[in-house]
Design a protein around this motif. Structure first.
Motif, PDB file in Angstrom:
ATOM      1  N   GLY A  23       0.812  -1.204   0.000  1.00 28.72           N
ATOM      2  CA  GLY A  23       0.000   0.000   0.000  1.00 28.72           C
ATOM      3  C   GLY A  23       0.850   1.260   0.000  1.00 28.72           C
ATOM      4  N   ARG A  24       0.177   2.381   0.121  1.00 28.48           N
ATOM      5  CA  ARG A  24       0.795   3.696  -0.025  1.00 28.48           C
ATOM      6  C   ARG A  24       1.900   3.939   1.001  1.00 28.48           C
ATOM      7  N   PRO A  25       3.093   4.283   0.518  1.00 28.57           N
ATOM      8  CA  PRO A  25       4.178   4.621   1.439  1.00 28.57           C
ATOM      9  C   PRO A  25       4.055   6.066   1.931  1.00 28.57           C
ATOM     10  N   ARG A  26       4.496   6.270   3.158  1.00 30.55           N
ATOM     11  CA  ARG A  26       4.626   7.624   3.691  1.00 30.55           C
ATOM     12  C   ARG A  26       5.999   8.154   3.277  1.00 30.55           C
ATOM     13  N   PRO A  27       6.239   9.450   3.416  1.00 28.90           N
ATOM     14  CA  PRO A  27       7.555   9.980   3.044  1.00 28.90           C
ATOM     15  C   PRO A  27       8.723   9.221   3.689  1.00 28.90           C
ATOM     16  N   GLN A  28       8.601   8.897   4.973  1.00 23.88           N
ATOM     17  CA  GLN A  28       9.693   8.171   5.635  1.00 23.88           C
ATOM     18  C   GLN A  28       9.877   6.780   5.032  1.00 23.88           C
ATOM     19  N   ASP A  29       8.788   6.154   4.605  1.00 26.53           N
ATOM     20  CA  ASP A  29       8.896   4.831   3.969  1.00 26.53           C
ATOM     21  C   ASP A  29       9.709   4.915   2.678  1.00 26.53           C
ATOM     22  N   LEU A  30       9.539   6.010   1.941  1.00 24.75           N
ATOM     23  CA  LEU A  30      10.315   6.193   0.707  1.00 24.75           C
ATOM     24  C   LEU A  30      11.792   6.407   1.029  1.00 24.75           C
TER      25      LEU A  30
END
Length: 147
Positions: A23-30
């Motif tokens: 699912g959708r990553p948050r900025p920190q996930d990127l």
């Protein structure tokens, strides 16, 4: 390719080395993805599904390639889009993150890729889709594949 890459994103799947889906990553996930070797981010959400930040800009700022293949729903689950995904996967240099909002569209498109590009029979293609996150769209995928 690379080792399995797990990210703290919704419904994360690591179906093969160098590939993370979910699912959708948050900025920190990127940022975490970049640190773990991800070099290409494929977003299946249409631009109208605003994540609350400028994902393409952040991905590029982090030095990764950003690709958008908009899949709004079953009508966008086409052989053409499956071939687009296959082309991105083939051309990728390094690990890849493929995401939508929940991971379901990711699994659906991987099922179509498995059938239309890789030549898998429908039942095997659906199993491949499940390994990549296919859930609620499975009935639509079954109908598309004639399974």
């Amino acid at each position: 390719m690379n080792a399995k890459i797990w990210l703290d994103i919704p419904n994360c799947c690591t179906p093969s080395d160098g590939l993370c889906t979910g699912g959708r990553p948050r900025p920190q996930d990127l940022r975490d993805a970049q640190a773990k070797g991800v070099r290409t981010v494929v977003n299946l959400c249409p631009p109208s599904e605003d994540p609350g930040y400028d994902e393409p800009a952040l991905v590029r700022e982090l030095g990764m390639r950003y690709v958008n293949i908009p899949i709004a729903g079953p009508a966008d689950l086409t052989p053409e889009n499956a071939r687009k995904l296959a082309a991105v996967l083939t051309a990728a240099d390094g690990a890849i993150l493929v995401h939508c909002a929940s991971g379901n569209r990711v699994g659906a498109l991987f099922a179509l890729k498995a059938h239309y590009v890789d030549g898998m029979p429908p039942a095997q293609a659906i199993a491949e889709g499940r390994a990549h996150g296919l859930k609620a769209l499975e009935p639509a995928v079954r109908q598309i594949l004639g399974a």
